[in-house]
Design a protein around this motif. Structure first.
Motif, short mmCIF file in Angstrom:
data_model
loop_
_atom_site.label_atom_id
_atom_site.label_comp_id
_atom_site.label_asym_id
_atom_site.label_seq_id
_atom_site.Cartn_x
_atom_site.Cartn_y
_atom_site.Cartn_z
N HIS A 61 0.85 -1.21 0.00
CA HIS A 61 0.00 0.00 0.00
C HIS A 61 0.88 1.24 0.00
O HIS A 61 2.10 1.15 0.12
CB HIS A 61 -1.01 -0.03 1.15
N HIS A 63 1.27 3.89 1.97
CA HIS A 63 1.77 4.63 3.14
C HIS A 63 3.29 4.71 3.08
O HIS A 63 3.96 3.78 2.61
CB HIS A 63 1.32 3.96 4.44
N ASP A 65 5.64 4.36 5.16
CA ASP A 65 6.46 3.34 5.82
C ASP A 65 6.47 2.01 5.06
O ASP A 65 7.13 1.06 5.49
CB ASP A 65 6.02 3.14 7.28
N HIS A 66 5.78 1.97 3.88
CA HIS A 66 5.80 0.77 3.03
C HIS A 66 6.22 1.07 1.60
O HIS A 66 6.62 0.18 0.85
CB HIS A 66 4.40 0.11 3.01
N HIS A 143 -7.67 -1.20 5.72
CA HIS A 143 -6.67 -0.33 6.34
C HIS A 143 -7.02 1.14 6.12
O HIS A 143 -6.16 1.96 5.84
CB HIS A 143 -5.30 -0.69 5.74
N ASP A 167 -0.68 -4.00 6.20
CA ASP A 167 -1.32 -3.34 7.35
C ASP A 167 -2.82 -3.56 7.21
O ASP A 167 -3.40 -3.24 6.18
CB ASP A 167 -1.04 -1.83 7.31
ZN LIG Z 1 -0.26 1.56 6.52
#
Ligand SMILES: [Zn+2]
Ligand SMILES: [Zn+2]
Length: 245
Positions: A61, A63, A65-66, A143, A167
């Motif tokens: 996804h 975000h 942090d990914h 999510h 997530d």
């Molecule tokens: Zn996330």
């Protein structure tokens, strides 16, 4: 047989000083990343991973942090004169999101022609795709309303199955995604607190008998979970940890 190395297994808040999500999977015929969070390039370099041998990057996804490490990784590929083709696959909209992210961080980086073939592929949930020796089935997960789609991945390669939850709060799709997997890497954000968009260990635990993973490793833990690591009955990931699957 495959090897999975946790390059980063932290959350978006840097809990425990852990790097953002990035898993490196290698075998005789495969070399790929699952997710590439913002801190991934320095983390890969610290662990002496040869970035230009990686053929495929799977993004769960959008975000940071990914997904946020891709502009840095692509810049590194360009400056290190990568020649090997690279394929990046992720949720619908990834072509546009990646271009926007690259331009926000390094202007003109997305219009500069790379020295290597770069392909960006949008995946459809529940549709199995094969990339070289990697067979991938994306499952939709839950999510948040915006910024999606959000995916979990069931990856088959070298006769093994590795599933990553991405997530997500609890959703029934995690059952077929991870059923009988040789390794299930599952988010365990909180211990028993139920929140939207994220999974707690207690909720996951209630479904393990249905999922029956051969091995479970917890990831993406908040401070709440990290404080309890010594008391857990499950294996928790740590940055740099290597697992043979
Ligand atoms: Zn996330
Ligand atoms: Zn995250």
């Amino acid at each position: 047989m495959m090897q999975v190395q946790f390059i980063g297994c932290g959350d978006a808040l840097g809990s425990g000083g852990r790097c953002n999500t990035c898993f490196h999977v290698t075998g005789e015929r495969v070399n790929f990343l699952i997710d590439c969070g913002a801190s991934s390039l320095p983390a890969l370099k610290r662990l002496k991973i040869v970035r230009n041998d990686i053929d495929l990057i799977l993004i769960t996804h959008f975000h940071g942090d990914h997904f946020g490490g891709l502009p840095f990784l692509l810049l590194d590929a360009q400056f290190s004169r990568r020649t090997r083709p690279l394929l990046i696959a992720g949720p619908q909209g990834i072509e546009k999101r990646l271009t926007q992210l690259r331009e926000a961080l390094f202007e003109n980086s997305s219009t500069t022609k790379p020295h290597f073939d770069l392909a960006v592929v949008a995946l459809t949930p529940d549709e199995t795709r094969t990339f070289g020796a990697v067979t991938l089935t994306p499952f939709p997960v839950v999510h948040g309303e915006s910024g999606g789609p959000h995916l979990a991945y069931r990856v088959e390669a070298e006769g093994r199955v590795v599933t990553y939850s991405g997530d997500t709060e609890w959703t029934e799709t995690l059952i077929p995604a991870a059923r009988d997997a040789d390794l299930f890497i599952a988010e365990a954000y909180y211990y028993d607190k139920i929140v939207k968009n994220h999974l707690s260990l207690k909720t996951l635990e209630a479904h393990l008998a249905e999922i029956k993973p051969k091995r479970l490793i917890l990831t993406h833990m908040s401070e709440d979970m990290l404080e309890r690591l010594d008391t857990l009955a499950y294996t928790a990931a740590s940055d740099g940890m290597i697992v043979e699957v």
